[in-house]
Design an enzyme around this catalytic site. Structure first.
Site, PDB file in Angstrom:
ATOM      1  N   ARG A 158       0.853  -1.187   0.000  1.00 61.51           N
ATOM      2  CA  ARG A 158       0.000   0.000   0.000  1.00 61.51           C
ATOM      3  C   ARG A 158       0.887   1.235   0.000  1.00 61.51           C
ATOM      4  NH1 ARG A 158      -5.249  -1.059   0.396  1.00 61.51           N
ATOM      5  NH2 ARG A 158      -5.993  -2.866   1.570  1.00 61.51           N
ATOM      6  N   GLY A 185      -7.210   3.818  -4.816  1.00 61.86           N
ATOM      7  CA  GLY A 185      -6.017   4.612  -4.535  1.00 61.86           C
ATOM      8  C   GLY A 185      -4.971   4.405  -5.616  1.00 61.86           C
ATOM      9  N   ASP A 204     -13.700  -5.170  -3.098  1.00 62.27           N
ATOM     10  CA  ASP A 204     -14.753  -4.248  -2.631  1.00 62.27           C
ATOM     11  C   ASP A 204     -15.733  -3.861  -3.742  1.00 62.27           C
ATOM     12  OD1 ASP A 204     -13.270  -4.311  -0.306  1.00 62.27           O
ATOM     13  OD2 ASP A 204     -12.251  -2.415  -0.710  1.00 62.27           O
TER      14      ASP A 204
HETATM   15  O1  F6P Z   1      -9.666  -3.036  -0.253  1.00 61.79           O
HETATM   16  C1  F6P Z   1      -9.637  -4.374   0.085  1.00 61.79           C
HETATM   17  C2  F6P Z   1      -9.709  -4.548   1.569  1.00 61.79           C
HETATM   18  O2  F6P Z   1      -9.671  -5.928   1.864  1.00 61.79           O
HETATM   19  C3  F6P Z   1     -10.919  -3.896   2.236  1.00 61.79           C
HETATM   20  O3  F6P Z   1     -12.088  -4.647   2.085  1.00 61.79           O
HETATM   21  C4  F6P Z   1     -10.432  -3.772   3.656  1.00 61.79           C
HETATM   22  O4  F6P Z   1     -11.080  -2.711   4.306  1.00 61.79           O
HETATM   23  C5  F6P Z   1      -8.974  -3.488   3.484  1.00 61.79           C
HETATM   24  O5  F6P Z   1      -8.611  -3.944   2.199  1.00 61.79           O
HETATM   25  C6  F6P Z   1      -8.085  -4.142   4.510  1.00 61.79           C
HETATM   26  O6  F6P Z   1      -6.807  -3.649   4.304  1.00 61.79           O
HETATM   27  P1  F6P Z   1      -5.481  -4.299   4.867  1.00 61.79           P
HETATM   28  O7  F6P Z   1      -5.221  -5.567   4.123  1.00 61.79           O
HETATM   29  O8  F6P Z   1      -4.451  -3.272   4.608  1.00 61.79           O
HETATM   30  O9  F6P Z   1      -5.714  -4.578   6.312  1.00 61.79           O
END
Ligand code: F6P
Length: 360
Positions: free
Chosen positions: A74, A113, A136
């Site tokens: 990310r 993003g 999502d």
């Molecule tokens: O965008 C995909 C997702 O799985 C969302 O559904 C969730 O809110 C988020 O990513 C969780 O993010 P991470 O894997 O950074 O905890």
């Protein structure tokens, strides 16, 4: 020589490999000599020159594999213009890697993003093609993202498993479904799994209405109630708070309530006197093999992406409209989310079969 860079960015999901395969196979089948460079761990690889030159064999045998063979990370869009911890300008670094490797195009597999950053790079003069990823399904401009249907399978399976245990006990069960700020995944899994109550961010709930729906089921002789709750579900009361006030409230309750479902569960057991259990399938929803729908969609999206590259049509996001794969400009999608419309026929049909959204 056609030089194409490729990266997977943001949270992973099913069919990332299948989509890259769709792009690569179509490019290799063309009459061009093609070299594909895979950047490691999303935009990080482009910033820090971490990549590997791919071989056609790298794209074989990956149609059914989960995760991403390139790794992902990310890299928040809002921090893109901030220098890294060593003062490096991230955008300039990405442009420099692109130019150094003499790329003709960069393919970005990502959600909201990541596609905003793809649009930024396009505005900065790079040739970019976006491919619509995320469980999502909230990417603006496409009817469907790859990964979504596989995640629906997993979330539905979680609800199915709860059903058998729920039928054995007189309890209320909450299954918390991912989806970030939107309710697509919860709504589809809730419908497919036969949830009695579905709570999504787009329809703020009133806890009293949820309690009423549970009592009504009890009065009808039903032993259990299953709620599919989106991780972003919000009460009417909280929806009226400012961002700052909501953050403060959530921080205060963080120890008691790791997520919204625990808060709902706690209040419901006080309101109705019934036992409540919370299940959070979490990241399992992004895991495992893509389902057949996603494999086919990923292949189609990837092939269309390759066609755009071969036609030198850049700055485009590949999308599904109805049953057709097509493309829109990256700028049309950037910065917008695709929400569930509370007035849509989808929500109406769910209401018609008796599903409560906890709002009325
Ligand atoms: O965008 C995909 C997702 O799985 C969302 O559904 C969730 O809110 C988020 O990513 C969780 O993010 P991470 O894997 O950074 O905890």
């Amino acid at each position: 020589m056609l030089r194409v860079g490729m990266l997977t960015s943001g949270g992973d999901c099913q069919a990332l490999n299948a989509t890259m395969r769709g792009v690569a196979k179509s490019l290799y089948k063309s009459d061009k000599e093609v070299e594909i460079t895979g950047f490691l761990n999303g935009y990080r690889g482009l910033m820090y020159e971490e990549y590997r030159v791919m071989k056609p064999s790298d794209f074989s045998g990956i149609l059914t594999t989960g995760g991403t063979m390139l790794g992902t990370s990310r890299q928040p869009f809002k921090l893109m213009r901030d220098p890294d911890e060593n003062g490096m300008d991230k955008v300039e670094a990405m442009k420099s890697t692109y130019k150094k490797l003499k790329l003709d195009c960069l393919v970005v597999l990502g959600g909201n993003g990541s596609q905003k950053t793809a649009n930024l790079l396009s505005e900065e003069g790079l040739n970019v093609i976006g491919l619509p990823k995320t469980i999502d399904n909230d990417l603006y401009g496409t009817d469907m993202t790859f990964g979504f249907q596989s995640a629906v399978d997993i979330a539905t399976n979680a609800i199915d498993c709860i059903h058998t245990t729920a039928a054995s006990h007189s309890r209320v069960f909450i299954v918390e479904v991912m989806g970030h700020k939107v309710g697509w995944l919860t709504l589809y899994a809730g419908l497919a799994g036969g949830a009695d109550i579905i709570l999504i961010p787009e329809i703020p709930f009133d806890i009293k209405k949820i309690a009423d729906a549970i009592k009504l089921r009890e009065a009808e002789g039903k032993r259990f109630t299953i709620l599919a709750v989106a991780e972003g579900a919000i009460s009417k009361e909280d929806a009226a708070l400012s961002k700052k006030e909501l953050k403060k409230k959530r921080l205060k309750n963080a120890d008691r309530y790791p997520s919204i479902s625990y808060e709902i569960g706690d209040i419901l057991s006080q309101e109705t006197g019934v036992e409540v259990r919370v299940t959070v399938p979490g990241h399992t929803q992004r895991g495992g093999a893509p389902n057949p729908y996603d494999r086919a969609l990923a292949t189609r999206l990837g092939a269309h992406g390759a066609e755009l590259i071969l036609n030198k049509q850049y700055g485009r996001l590949v999308v599904l409209k109805g049953t057709e794969v097509t493309d829109i400009s990256l700028s049309e999608s950037a910065g917008k989310l695709k929400y569930v419309d509370p007035e849509s026929s989808l929500v109406n049909e769910a209401r018609l079969v008796g599903i409560s959204f906890g709002d009325k």
